[in-house]
Design a protein around this motif. Structure first.
Motif: not given
Ligand code: J2J
Length: 561
Positions: A269-298
């Motif tokens: 029942g959580g919320r999924v936020v999608l990005l087309p790539s893990p490019a750092p600037e946009r990913s970090l901005q999105t984490i803040d903007a959407e208040r992301v709590t969990v994410t996955a990376a290589v």
């Protein structure tokens, strides 16, 4: 409990009956479809956000409705339960709607990766006898509609192509009919009754193996086993309805799909936020903007985020609770930087699409989190670490990993010959990883006993690349080996011996592979021409010697600059 006979599809290796019965009795398998867990969340929280993809924000009800019309679209196009479709989409909400629609119609999605091209897609379509292909119109500079037509020409089972994006420009030779995916998903009144009620043993999807053989194998994931995989990962990663999960690595890959990934998040029942790539600037901005709590990376992505954060301090908030890292070995020094720089708990994940998932626990001691790849998510996961003769090695000693369990299938799809090698007669899967088990049960990945190059989590079969090299005139012997790389961990280096009077360049190899249409990440990044391949005492090509050779060459180059 109802355990209706699953749809009959040949080439599927099932768990033995007594093992299956034990998994049911223990409650691991619940004879419940994955979508039934999501449907329950639609009932509980219809108006809560389910997915955010750029400007598109969809509630649970909207996502479900989109999957309803998409299910209708699949059926209207003549697809039936048990049919396979080859699914190649970037991270987008349509991937979610379509995947749920497949579950709801019994149509089986084959989860191709965005980087795949003609060679891989054709192979997968043929192996699965796919009846349809779903693609994006373009991927960077590649016109995937052209690729799809070529695939449909070679894989004759394909009857239709669904395209995400613009269809306006006509294709010259479009022999296979194309349909806009948007039309399929356009809201039409959904059926009152579910079109299909899967049995627990029905196939939910076919995942791709990391590939140690010529081309990827397919892994059958049933509703029973995949739902269990998802529930256990949710438990260990503590996913709930407050979770905001960011997927920036491909959601067609097991990690971001179901460990816990987007499916785990929807099941909870959580919320999924999608990005087309893990490019750092946009990913970090999105984490803040959407208040992301969990994410996955290589690891390479985690490193790029850490470096970016150190330099630019993009991340201002403190929403990020867990950063999962897996896919290739995370260097201990990098692991130690996650919490201090990103403020999130690191969770190392050593997983495989074949099943077994190991994770460090969120409350493990720092030392465990930073130096191990975790332990199985389920107590029912069986682990054996053995030597060359198949005898167990003591804790603390490296050995080959064998595993069995309620979400590790007993064989690849339609691959009897390969199964005989990859599985022991009593059903243990040999992952090809060399691991050390610590007395506390945590595993440390110490190496590999499979002919694969792990390029920052992207797996390349040495054999596949060598097969291409042999197509070049003059090539006598070819060996693809891993060369160390500070960012990706490994890159691909190709060793060749060529006949007198011939020359072969790296560009020749790249051109050949590009023309054949293979995923870019498989193209060798360095070529070494040698007079003779090093061999072992028994006369086999000695890849270990070559890995040492390229390491020494790189070190010499580094010290001379
Ligand atoms: C070393 N090697 C690792 C790790 C995977 C979660 C995370 C990853 C995958 C995945 C996955 C590793 N350290 N932490 O499916 O759900 C290598 C091993 C393994 C192979 C599996 C998931 N994590 N590996 O990577 O099917 O060699 O799955 O056998 O793509 O990746 O590859 P794949």
């Amino acid at each position: 409990m109802s355990t209706r006979t699953p749809l009959a599809i040949d080439g599927v290796v099932r768990w033995p009956d007594d093992t299956a019965a034990a998994y049911r009795d223990a409650g691991y398998w619940q004879d419940r479809s994955i979508q039934s867990f999501i449907a329950a969340q639609v009932e509980i929280r219809p108006d809560d956000p389910a997915v955010i993809d750029g400007d598109v924000r969809m509630t649970y009800r909207e996502l479900w409705d989109a999957s309803t019309s998409c299910a209708r679209g699949l059926l209207d196009h003549g697809l039936a339960p048990g049919d396979r479709i080859l699914l190649q989409l970037p991270n987008c909400w349509q991937f979610g709607a379509l995947t749920i629609a497949c579950f709801r119609t019994g149509v089986i999605p084959v989860m191709a990766l965005p980087a795949h091209r003609r060679t891989e897609l054709t192979h997968l379509a043929r192996l699965a006898e796919a009846r349809a292909l779903v693609i994006a119109a373009t991927d960077r500079s590649t016109d995937l509609r052209v690729v799809a037509q070529q695939v449909a020409e070679d894989a004759t089972t394909i009857e239709s192509i669904f395209v995400l994006g613009e269809l306006s420009a006509g294709l010259p030779d479009s022999a296979t009919p194309e349909f806009a995916l948007a039309e399929c998903i356009a809201t039409v009144p959904g059926a009152k009754r579910e079109p299909f009620e899967p049995a627990g043993q029905d196939i939910a999807c076919l995942l791709l193996s990391g590939g140690t053989t010529g081309l990827p194998k397919l892994i059958v994931r049933t509703h029973d086993d995949y739902a269990y995989n998802i529930r256990k990962c949710n438990e260990v990663t503590e996913i709930d309805s407050d979770t905001v999960y960011l997927a920036s690595v491909p959601i067609s890959h097991n990690f971001a799909l179901a460990c816990p990934g987007i499916l785990g998040t929807w099941v909870a029942g959580g919320r999924v936020v999608l990005l087309p790539s893990p490019a750092p600037e946009r990913s970090l901005q999105t984490i803040d903007a959407e208040r992301v709590t969990v994410t996955a990376a290589v690891p390479a992505v985690a490193q790029s985020w850490i470096e970016h954060q150190r330099e630019h301090h993009t991340l201002k908030g403190s929403s990020l609770r867990v950063l999962q890292v897996g896919g290739s070995r995370m260097p201990d020094e990098l692991a130690a930087r996650v919490q201090p720089v990103l403020g999130a708990t690191l969770q190392q994940v050593f997983g495989m699409a074949e099943g077994l998932i190991n994770m460090t626990r969120l409350d493990d001691p720092t030392g465990t989190i930073e130096t191990t790849q975790g332990r199985p998510v389920s107590d029912a996961d069986e682990i054996a670490i053995v030597d060359e003769l198949g005898d167990p090695v003591p804790d603390g000693s490296p050995g080959r990993l064998l595993t069995r369990g309620p979400y590790t299938p007993r064989g690849y799809f339609r691959a009897a010959e390969h199964n005989a090698r990859a599985f022991t007669p009593d059903g243990w899967y040999g992952s090809g990883d060399i691991v050390i088990r610590r007395p506390d049960g945590n595993l440390v990945v110490a190496g590999r006993d499979k002919d694969m190059i792990n390029r920052g989590g992207e797996k390349i079969s040495a054999e596949e690349v060598e097969n291409f090299a042999y197509q070049l005139t003059g090539v006598e012997m070819a060996a693809a080996v891993a060369m160390p790389d500070p960012v990706l961990g490994e890159r691909l280096c190709l060793y060749l011996t060529v006949a007198d009077g011939h020359t072969v360049t790296l560009a020749d190899v790249a051109d050949l592979m590009q023309t054949a249409g293979v995923a870019r990440f498989k193209i060798p990044e360095r070529l070494v021409l040698v007079d003779q391949m090093p061999t072992t005492k028994v006369g086999k090509i000695d890849k270990k010697a070559m890995r040492e050779d390229i390491r020494a060459r790189l070190e010499r180059e580094l010290s001379s600059t």
